[in-house]
Motif scaffolding. Sequence first.
Motif, mmCIF file in Angstrom:
data_model
loop_
_atom_site.group_PDB
_atom_site.id
_atom_site.type_symbol
_atom_site.label_atom_id
_atom_site.label_comp_id
_atom_site.label_asym_id
_atom_site.label_seq_id
_atom_site.Cartn_x
_atom_site.Cartn_y
_atom_site.Cartn_z
ATOM 1 N N VAL A 48 0.829 -1.191 0.000
ATOM 2 C CA VAL A 48 0.000 0.000 0.000
ATOM 3 C C VAL A 48 0.871 1.252 0.000
ATOM 4 O O VAL A 48 2.103 1.186 -0.011
ATOM 5 C CB VAL A 48 -0.950 0.016 1.223
ATOM 6 C CG1 VAL A 48 -1.926 -1.149 1.144
ATOM 7 C CG2 VAL A 48 -0.160 -0.017 2.527
ATOM 8 N N ASP A 49 0.231 2.398 0.048
ATOM 9 C CA ASP A 49 0.915 3.686 -0.027
ATOM 10 C C ASP A 49 2.005 3.815 1.039
ATOM 11 O O ASP A 49 1.870 3.306 2.151
ATOM 12 C CB ASP A 49 -0.124 4.797 0.155
ATOM 13 C CG ASP A 49 0.469 6.170 -0.058
ATOM 14 O OD1 ASP A 49 1.233 6.346 -1.020
ATOM 15 O OD2 ASP A 49 0.176 7.072 0.760
ATOM 16 N N LEU A 64 -5.712 2.430 -13.072
ATOM 17 C CA LEU A 64 -5.583 1.044 -12.623
ATOM 18 C C LEU A 64 -5.130 0.197 -13.802
ATOM 19 O O LEU A 64 -5.753 0.219 -14.869
ATOM 20 C CB LEU A 64 -6.938 0.545 -12.095
ATOM 21 C CG LEU A 64 -7.100 -0.960 -11.821
ATOM 22 C CD1 LEU A 64 -6.090 -1.446 -10.798
ATOM 23 C CD2 LEU A 64 -8.521 -1.245 -11.353
ATOM 24 N N MET A 95 -10.290 -3.474 -5.294
ATOM 25 C CA MET A 95 -9.312 -4.257 -4.535
ATOM 26 C C MET A 95 -9.756 -5.707 -4.423
ATOM 27 O O MET A 95 -8.949 -6.636 -4.593
ATOM 28 C CB MET A 95 -9.127 -3.650 -3.148
ATOM 29 C CG MET A 95 -8.206 -4.454 -2.229
ATOM 30 S SD MET A 95 -6.521 -4.719 -2.855
ATOM 31 C CE MET A 95 -5.843 -3.061 -2.678
ATOM 32 N N THR A 107 -0.445 0.044 -4.496
ATOM 33 C CA THR A 107 -1.295 1.226 -4.569
ATOM 34 C C THR A 107 -0.466 2.484 -4.334
ATOM 35 O O THR A 107 0.528 2.470 -3.612
ATOM 36 C CB THR A 107 -2.431 1.175 -3.528
ATOM 37 O OG1 THR A 107 -1.891 1.342 -2.216
ATOM 38 C CG2 THR A 107 -3.190 -0.139 -3.592
ATOM 39 N N GLN A 108 -0.893 3.564 -4.966
ATOM 40 C CA GLN A 108 -0.347 4.901 -4.762
ATOM 41 C C GLN A 108 1.175 4.911 -4.853
ATOM 42 O O GLN A 108 1.751 4.423 -5.811
ATOM 43 C CB GLN A 108 -0.863 5.472 -3.446
ATOM 44 C CG GLN A 108 -2.381 5.604 -3.397
ATOM 45 C CD GLN A 108 -2.871 6.041 -2.040
ATOM 46 O OE1 GLN A 108 -3.021 5.223 -1.138
ATOM 47 N NE2 GLN A 108 -3.132 7.327 -1.878
ATOM 48 N N MET A 157 -2.438 0.475 -8.763
ATOM 49 C CA MET A 157 -3.540 1.405 -8.529
ATOM 50 C C MET A 157 -2.951 2.767 -8.184
ATOM 51 O O MET A 157 -2.165 2.882 -7.236
ATOM 52 C CB MET A 157 -4.428 0.919 -7.385
ATOM 53 C CG MET A 157 -5.076 -0.427 -7.624
ATOM 54 S SD MET A 157 -6.171 -0.886 -6.238
ATOM 55 C CE MET A 157 -6.801 -2.466 -6.832
ATOM 56 N N ASP A 197 -6.116 5.359 -3.688
ATOM 57 C CA ASP A 197 -6.451 4.567 -2.510
ATOM 58 C C ASP A 197 -7.850 3.989 -2.706
ATOM 59 O O ASP A 197 -8.829 4.726 -2.711
ATOM 60 C CB ASP A 197 -6.427 5.476 -1.272
ATOM 61 C CG ASP A 197 -6.677 4.732 0.018
ATOM 62 O OD1 ASP A 197 -7.106 3.569 -0.032
ATOM 63 O OD2 ASP A 197 -6.451 5.317 1.089
#
Length: 887
Positions: A677-678, A833, A863, A705-706, A846, A849
């Motif tokens: 994740v981020d 995406l 997700m 993501t991010q 992605m 978020d």
Amino acid sequence: MENRWKLVPVCLLALLAGFLAPTPTPSEELELSYYLPPGTTYDPAIPAPSSVLGFEVGEWHVRHDQLVAYMRRLAESSDRVLLEETGRTHEHRQLLLLIISSPENLARLEELRQEHLTIGDPTAEPPRTDGMPVFVNLGYSVHGNEASGSNASLLAAYHLAAGQGEEIEALLASSVVLLDPSLNPDGLARFAQWANMHRGKILNPDPSHREHNEGWPNGRTNHYWFDLNRDWLLTQHPETRARLEQFHRFRPNVLIDVHEMDSDNTYFFQPGIPIRKNPLTPERNVALTAEIARYHAEALDRLGSLYYSEETFDDFYYGKGSTYPDLHGAIGILFEQASVRGHLRKTKNGMLSFPFAVRNQLHTTLSTLEAAHDKRRELLDYQREFYTSATRRAAADELKGWVFGDPRDPARVHHFLELLRRHRIEVHTLGAVVEVGDLRFEPGEAYVVPARQTQYLLARSLFEQRVDFADSTFYDVSTWTMPLAFDLPHAELRAPAFRPALLGERVDDAERPVGAAPENPAYAYAFEWDGYYAPRALYRFLSADVEARVATRPFTASTPAGPKNFGLGTIVIPMGIQSVDAEQVLALAAEAARRDAIEIHALESGLTPEGIDLGSPSLEPVKRPTAALVVGPGVGTYAAGEIWHLLDRRHEMHLSIVEHSALERLDLSKYSHLILVDGGYRGVPEELGPKIWRWVEEGGALIATQRATRWVDRHVREEAQAETTEPAAAPAAASPSADPGAAPPERRPYARHEKERAAQLISGAIFQVDLDVTHPLAYGYKRPTLAVFRNNEVVLKPEKDPYVTVAAYSEQPLLSGYISGENLPKLAGTPALTARRQGRGVIVRMADDPSFRAFWYGTDKLMMNAIFFSPILDDTARSPRDRREEE
């Protein structure tokens, strides 16, 4: 500015002494008198905090269980205190509310409460406010590691319960105090353990000392690593729901929200930055806040403490404790004390002790109560006028209401209704068909929120889409349009379209929807992927060893009710291949219908009237995922918590939370998915990249993501073509290494650099993406556009394979919120995406978020689709001939 409120000047003593007034040194014994206002005597029959804690406040960080024990003892000992348990946290810690007032007021508390609520009802007879008490809410330490607030609550409660004299008795006679000693018990407990376990006999002020540098995750957040001070509007956590229930039960006139900030600061109290208030907030609110601020200034002047106001913090986002009251005719006040993050710390302003921080918080608490007592009539009259004015504005507004609904997914609609009702927003079922533009809403499938109601301004805040702003800098998000967050078709109802017949029955309680399931055995069963909880149902089936297939092409099947069309993403459970018995499958189907609000259909034959048959290779097997979430220093705590909450709390899936420091020695083959994740990913070993690359090549699915996409592109995707770039910030000054032939950048005043750099940030805005609804990662979506939430500047460059972009930003992507004119065109048309094969595995990127703050229900399924359906993706970079030859 000419109308700036006037502070009492900081006394000369404070300027000479610096940041700290005299405070006990580590070798001196800390006494209760250090904290309490001089001249007040205290009832010896009321226990002081140290009699229960075993130490003086400030010597150690109070644990939550100790806090509860003292507050219970206080309530048992004083006829001025009532104690209620209002709820439990995720970790089942008690949420407390102390109601403190004169014994006479407490004896008729319910009568006073009901009378007070008539202030917010413009249809009621105006109440007499001569003898009506003012209601003041004291809220402490919503961020658990900002602990001076909860520690100060011990002293505030003791002072109010035990203090003697005419002054305090008059205050209690004119006030009902609602004291919440710990808004975030789980975070407070986590931080107290950290601070106390590193406290030595000799206090160490070194900022590098471990005591002042918490491990990951720190105590700021709740159990699932959420910032509860952003949840007032979103209401996704039990702590918020409990305090919101009490807020609306009493509708206080003043609410304080007690925080800490960077250690090298001093003390902040509102008003915030004037230009950055929300335009829905009345000017009278700002004026009253400024008048009350004088009381805080005087209190801190007496202590010799430094402070400031009208800087740093703003009042734009209504989802914080200090701003939510602004839309309820109340005054919300933010207090920010420089944080010790332990017991003693060296700062640029000198030594900062924990007792000093606690004392500041106590005295601004008392100054709030003093101001509320003195301005009781003004505060009560303001609240009455607020609701009366809001009703007038609603009547004059050509916007008469909002309509929303989605018959394909009653669960998402239900959760939106829950949110509205928690805020006491009036909602009705739709009473008649209404068409607005291209949208048509039917009775039984939609709801209406009328504008003409006491919560008009709050409802407007939740539904509005705003792209014009007075300022370009935001302390938090710039928009929060709720129907977009829930991906619900919705429309404004203006005067021509609105009519009374649209208002059906009033919705008081949002009943949880249920689906339907067959009771008899069948050839196969099927359910569509539209429902929010369809992934939870599928995971439950897979966990019970039920074989399931996903339809990659549409079909029509024969059911007992007749032919039915099934779209992409439909889950099919063929009974002929099952190892579990039919009764168990039927029981699971009934549970899915009851708990997941989905409809499960019985299919009578494998031969379909239209489309693929049930033995088609276009029905791909779905395997039970075994996902791991990578966490640790460098990974965003909030983003990690959102995914943990989504999979664990919402979809009841097993999720391994793995420290990145352990990945090097971990056998990754036991995981089907890795989720990054981020985060900045500083300190994450680069050597992990090749290991993850090999794992993907062998069949793993990597989801990033991010900002995690940057790390993946740099270390896992070095051989791939896609890269991550980001919008340029404000033009920088020329450097010696700059191209000597290039024109120098425009010269700019130094004083503008902070504001201009901040204007290039995307603090939180809503954008539209164009969605390829034929892609497996978009299964369950029927509309070709989707609202996404963006709070970062990462932009993904297009990949060479034209089939791997699941979503891309529209050419005119901004739906609501702020983005600079420089950054908007850089975002348009870029991927949001992507998902592509890499060897036998998949890499999903992605840009945003997908589960922002747990309320962005509309993109959660992106997700979930990446988790369930990424293994079925074709390698679109290869030709069908190549794939046939390999097979």
